[in-house]
Design an enzyme around this catalytic site. Structure first.
Site, mmCIF file in Angstrom:
data_model
loop_
_atom_site.group_PDB
_atom_site.id
_atom_site.type_symbol
_atom_site.label_atom_id
_atom_site.label_comp_id
_atom_site.label_asym_id
_atom_site.label_seq_id
_atom_site.Cartn_x
_atom_site.Cartn_y
_atom_site.Cartn_z
ATOM 1 N N LEU A 42 24.519 -17.936 7.388
ATOM 2 C CA LEU A 42 24.181 -16.228 7.478
ATOM 3 C C LEU A 42 22.880 -16.062 8.411
ATOM 4 O O LEU A 42 21.900 -16.782 8.156
ATOM 5 C CB LEU A 42 23.624 -15.750 5.999
ATOM 6 N N HIS A 66 12.149 -21.520 3.962
ATOM 7 C CA HIS A 66 11.453 -20.926 5.030
ATOM 8 C C HIS A 66 11.226 -19.514 4.931
ATOM 9 O O HIS A 66 12.049 -18.882 4.259
ATOM 10 C CB HIS A 66 12.482 -21.225 6.354
#
Length: 348
Positions: A124, A233
């Site tokens: 994604l 992240h």
């Protein structure tokens, strides 16, 4: 904006996306031959020319006005069938001494391939200039994330019981992974980028050949590396939040390179899968404008020509959904066809 399967003519646009994904985005390396092969295998999957357990469905988000690809996402039918699929499993070992009356529990990392055979939602990515607050770009990320559940719900018999998602781990301001620098680099004679590139290209056998088979005691890792275990992240936080809303949870598995978490669930327990439903299409002449926060997501029921997009309204009490001509064209449906729809306010 609409979702569709990637096509042969998308190679140049796909490579632009691959260059923008950044370090740690393993599943989309900037390698033209690899990307071209991904398109070919995806085309075969949507045409159902490959075995169910080897299908990889790759979707793109298309800007109808410009023809540009705004982002992408994917579903892998079953992981680990052709090449090994490794994680670290976070565990605990107990040590005790009766003589000293001491008892210690130590966190450990075990090399694991426990997810072999599960489905995976992956890849994604939404390009930065499509993440803005401009009205037509609102909820693009939600469209990319949620449409995969409509696809899996519609073609449920093509998928196994469980689904997982690997989340990109933590990197510092220099693009380095503290987890890798402390652990992985001692076992692989290469830097993170090269190991990441090889993994993205499907060359994963070296992991099992070079990684230690014995449990790794986490106290031996640096504080910076331990702090990365199960963390994501900063750019991945929105994607993780959407997956958690659907019911995916971290069960102690992490990426062996960057320490990012792997979240998982039973497919039938995912909220969007449970709450999506079929309806019948009617078409009216009026033109519709999407509300600022579109509520209803719709997808057609044809695998080879799959389409998904936001629509301006939901079905009525008789499960009839009235679409404008533009919406029907965007979704590739005609009057009387079936659509699978999802009320995203109900699942958010």
């Amino acid at each position: 904006m609409r979702i569709r399967p990637i096509a042969e003519g998308d190679l140049d646009e796909l490579q632009k996306i691959a260059r923008e994904t950044g370090v740690g985005f393993t599943s989309l390396p900037d390698n033209r031959e690899f990307l071209n092969n991904k398109i070919a295998t995806t085309t075969a999957a949507f045409a159902q020319r490959t075995p169910v357990d080897r299908r990889n469905y790759f979707f793109v988000l298309e800007d109808e006005e410009s023809g540009e690809l705004a982002g992408c996402c994917a579903i892998e039918g079953q992981v680990g069938r052709e090449v090994p699929f490794y994680h670290y499993r976070l565990g605990t070992l107990a040590h005790s001494s009766a003589q000293l009356d001491l008892h210690r529990t130590i966190d450990t990392l075990f090399l694991s391939s426990d997810h072999t055979g599960d489905a995976e939602v992956a890849s994604l990515f939404l390009r930065p200039h499509y993440r803005g607050k401009e009205r037509r770009h609102q909820r693009n990320g939600a469209l990319l994330s949620l449409m995969r559940w409509l696809f899996m719900a519609e073609f449920r018999d093509q998928f196994p019981d469980k689904v997982l998602a690997e989340m990109r781990g933590v990197f510092d301001e220099h693009g380095k992974s503290p987890f890798w620098e402390c652990l992985g680099r001692h076992f692989f004679p290469m830097d993170f980028a090269e190991a990441d590139r090889l993994t993205g290209l499907g060359q994963k056998s070296f992991i099992g050949e070079l990684m230690p088979r014995f449990p790794i005691y986490t106290p031996f890792l640096s504080p910076e590396a331990r702090a990365c275990i199960g963390q994501v992240h900063r750019d991945t936080r929105p994607a993780l939040a959407m997956l958690k809303q659907e019911g995916l949870r971290w069960e102690g598995y992490i990426d062996i390179f960057d320490g990012g978490p792997t979240v998982e669930a039973y497919i039938d327990d995912v909220r969007a899968v449970r709450k999506s439903r079929r309806c019948r299409v009617e078409i009216h002449d009026a033109s519709d404008t999407l509300p600022p926060r579109p509520r209803w997501l719709a997808a057609n029921t044809v695998m080879a020509d799959f389409r998904a997009a936001w629509v301006s309204r939901g079905p009525d009490e008789e499960d009839v959904l009235s679409l404008s001509k533009a919406e029907a064209q965007r979704l590739g449906v005609q009057a009387g066809d079936a659509l699978r729809v999802l009320d995203t306010e109900e699942v958010s």
